[in-house]
Design a protein around this motif. Structure first.
Motif, PDB file in Angstrom:
ATOM      1  N   ALA A   1      31.571  25.515  44.256  1.00  0.00           N
ATOM      2  CA  ALA A   1      31.487  26.304  44.647  1.00  0.00           C
ATOM      3  C   ALA A   1      30.736  26.394  45.938  1.00  0.00           C
ATOM      4  CB  ALA A   1      31.643  27.396  43.520  1.00  0.00           C
TER       5      ALA A   1
ATOM      6  N   THR B   1      28.494  26.571  50.511  1.00  0.00           N
ATOM      7  CA  THR B   1      29.830  27.019  49.983  1.00  0.00           C
ATOM      8  C   THR B   1      30.850  25.493  50.337  1.00  0.00           C
ATOM      9  OG1 THR B   1      29.619  29.333  50.063  1.00  0.00           O
ATOM     10  CG2 THR B   1      31.729  28.803  49.867  1.00  0.00           C
TER      11      THR B   1
ATOM     12  N   GLU C   1      34.371  23.882  51.264  1.00  0.00           N
ATOM     13  CA  GLU C   1      35.560  24.534  52.607  1.00  0.00           C
ATOM     14  C   GLU C   1      36.453  24.894  51.617  1.00  0.00           C
ATOM     15  OE1 GLU C   1      34.540  20.665  54.209  1.00  0.00           O
ATOM     16  OE2 GLU C   1      33.562  22.142  53.134  1.00  0.00           O
ATOM     17  N   TYR C   2      36.972  24.675  50.338  1.00  0.00           N
ATOM     18  CA  TYR C   2      38.328  24.518  50.249  1.00  0.00           C
ATOM     19  C   TYR C   2      38.571  25.844  48.441  1.00  0.00           C
ATOM     20  CZ  TYR C   2      39.680  20.751  52.050  1.00  0.00           C
ATOM     21  OH  TYR C   2      40.605  20.351  53.913  1.00  0.00           O
TER      22      TYR C   2
ATOM     23  N   ALA D   1      37.832  29.129  48.252  1.00  0.00           N
ATOM     24  CA  ALA D   1      38.827  29.456  48.787  1.00  0.00           C
ATOM     25  C   ALA D   1      40.224  29.617  48.389  1.00  0.00           C
ATOM     26  CB  ALA D   1      38.261  30.561  50.186  1.00  0.00           C
ATOM     27  N   THR D   2      41.051  28.754  48.629  1.00  0.00           N
ATOM     28  CA  THR D   2      41.776  27.932  48.293  1.00  0.00           C
ATOM     29  C   THR D   2      42.210  27.539  46.719  1.00  0.00           C
ATOM     30  OG1 THR D   2      41.878  25.725  49.629  1.00  0.00           O
ATOM     31  CG2 THR D   2      42.684  28.046  50.540  1.00  0.00           C
TER      32      THR D   2
ATOM     33  N   ALA E   1      30.144  34.123  46.426  1.00  0.00           N
ATOM     34  CA  ALA E   1      31.165  33.130  46.928  1.00  0.00           C
ATOM     35  C   ALA E   1      31.610  32.831  46.348  1.00  0.00           C
ATOM     36  CB  ALA E   1      30.647  31.364  47.053  1.00  0.00           C
TER      37      ALA E   1
ATOM     38  N   ALA F   1      34.536  36.241  46.029  1.00  0.00           N
ATOM     39  CA  ALA F   1      34.858  36.302  47.116  1.00  0.00           C
ATOM     40  C   ALA F   1      36.175  36.183  46.447  1.00  0.00           C
ATOM     41  CB  ALA F   1      34.536  35.772  48.447  1.00  0.00           C
ATOM     42  N   THR F   2      36.544  35.097  45.708  1.00  0.00           N
ATOM     43  CA  THR F   2      37.975  34.358  45.604  1.00  0.00           C
ATOM     44  C   THR F   2      38.531  35.001  44.238  1.00  0.00           C
ATOM     45  OG1 THR F   2      37.351  32.820  43.737  1.00  0.00           O
ATOM     46  CG2 THR F   2      37.109  32.015  46.224  1.00  0.00           C
TER      47      THR F   2
END
Length: 437
Positions: free
Chosen positions: A253, A260, A262-263, A265-266, A302, A305-306
């Motif tokens: 995370a 943070t 970059e992957y 969130a996916t 962070a 947010a997901t």
């Protein structure tokens, strides 16, 4: 948390089928000549093509064909298989385009869309030498080429980047021999004697690979991922990861105060949606005093947010990555303290109502935190890559472990570069309970 895997990941960038121009020729070491070949052709060029076909198609579970230098029906059939794999015109001939693709796929093997079945093993799969002399550091010549080629056919290329077949028995070849010996439970001395030759001949002739041995008695597999498992921006296919047998994952995370992944969130939602038990992790950086709470704030924001709450079905607890500096020095973070670690742990536990998991090593806690027992009540994800132990080394005060990161060379289906791999210390029911299922 995963610094040992980074160097491996950097080596294994799997190009697409169209990226074929930059690879070397003579991957097997027979000849650099690459004339157009078809049924009836013979010679060293055919032996090179047959050997490269074996390297290029074994990842798709195709049993190697005989590399005898004679272009017959079996070679024609395998050329057609490979041409379909590489999205080329299928004519059974090895012209410039097929040669270029062969050079690429044999140097960096990848899986075909189709999959082969087990056929009769061939005795000649590299075609370089039939002698089996004892080889060791400093050995040179065609017998070393044969050994290097067979090691490439025996060892799963995602875990073990293929050796250059150059006929020089250097450190890379010695290390690969040791890895193979570990894999087949042979005496690991780095010398290719009769026993090692017999086993590498056997494994290189089959349609399966030798992969790193995993800890016995712990059937539940996990992986740890970050941006390094996305070479060139390639996505992780989490459905394929799950289908390969992986049951849990930790996804990077955040790092320190300002990074943070970059992957995140996916990957975090995708892994959970694919049915894995998954938790986010934070890499602690003690580059300044008393930053644990601030690092926790960044992590909390962070992952929230997901959609992560720690309470949904599939959510594992958050993971605190407490380890050596990741700048290549391998030293202790200059301002790491138990109090600062506790500041992160307390704040994250309050935010999600879950007791965090600590990722660490006994050696780190001994060297950097004086062998403290202050963290021993937390569940532990422990890194220990030694193949000679039956459990990871336990930190002072700890009586058990939750997850064991035992390798930096896990590459299940769906992950395009090596990841660190784990096993879970418990049953599937225990993992499900930990993941709110």
């Amino acid at each position: 948390m995963r610094k040992l895997a980074l160097a491996v990941a950097a080596l294994l960038v799997f190009p697409t089928a169209s990226a074929v121009a930059a690879e070397p020729v003579a991957v097997c070491g027979h000849t650099t000549a690459q004339p157009t070949l078809k049924q009836g052709s013979s010679g060293a060029e055919v032996a090179e093509a047959q050997c490269e076909l074996n390297l290029a198609t074994k990842a798709g579970r195709y049993t190697p064909i005989g590399a005898d230098g004679s272009f017959g029906p079996a070679t024609d059939a395998r050329v057609r298989v490979f041409q379909r794999c590489a999205a080329l015109s299928v004519d059974g001939q090895i012209g410039p385009n097929t040669w270029a693709a062969l050079n690429s796929w044999s140097a960096r093997p990848r899986k075909c869309a189709t999959q082969g079945t087990s056929d009769a093993a061939q005795s000649v799969v590299c075609g370089l030498s039939t002698a089996r002399p004892t080889l060791q550091s400093g050995s040179t010549g065609v017998d070393v080429k044969e050994l290097q080629c067979r090691l490439n056919l025996a060892m799963e290329p995602g875990h073990y980047p293929p050796l250059t077949v150059d006929g020089n028995f250097g450190d890379g070849t010695r290390n690969r021999v040791i890895q193979f010996q570990h894999c087949v439970n042979a005496s690991a001395d780095g010398v290719a004697g009769p026993t090692t030759w017999a086993k590498v001949t056997d494994w290189s002739s089959r349609n399966t690979y030798c992969t790193p041995p995993k800890p016995a008695g712990h059937p539940i597999d996990g992986v740890d991922t970050a941006k390094y498992q996305h070479p060139g921006g390639a996505p992780i296919n989490w459905g394929a990861v799950k289908a390969s047998g992986v049951e849990f994952a930790t996804v990077k995370a955040t790092r320190g105060l300002n990074t943070t992944d970059e992957y995140l969130a996916t990957d975090l939602p995708a892994a959970r949606n694919a049915g894995l038990a998954v938790g986010p992790y934070h890499f602690y950086t003690g580059t300044a005093a008393n930053t644990g709470a601030a690092q926790a704030d960044r992590f909390i924001a962070a992952v929230k947010a997901t959609g992560y709450t720690g309470k949904r079905a599939g959510d594992l607890p958050p993971v605190f990555d407490l380890e050596w500096k990741d700048d290549g020095s391998g030293g202790c973070p200059p301002f790491v303290t138990v109090a600062d670690a506790k500041a992160w742990l307390d704040k994250v536990q309050a935010a999600f109502g879950r007791t965090p998991i600590i990722y660490t090593q006994k050696s780190f806690l001994d060297a950097c935190l004086g062998g403290t027992t202050a963290l021993s009540a937390y569940p532990m994800q422990l890194a220990d890559y030694r193949q000679s132990v039956t459990q990871p080394a336990l930190p002072a005060g700890s009586s058990t472990w939750l997850m064991w990161q035992y390798t930096d060379a896990a590459i299940p289906d769906g992950i395009p570069a090596p990841a660190t791999g784990d096993v879970f210390n418990g049953t599937q029911a225990a993992l499900d309970q930990l993941a709110n299922r």
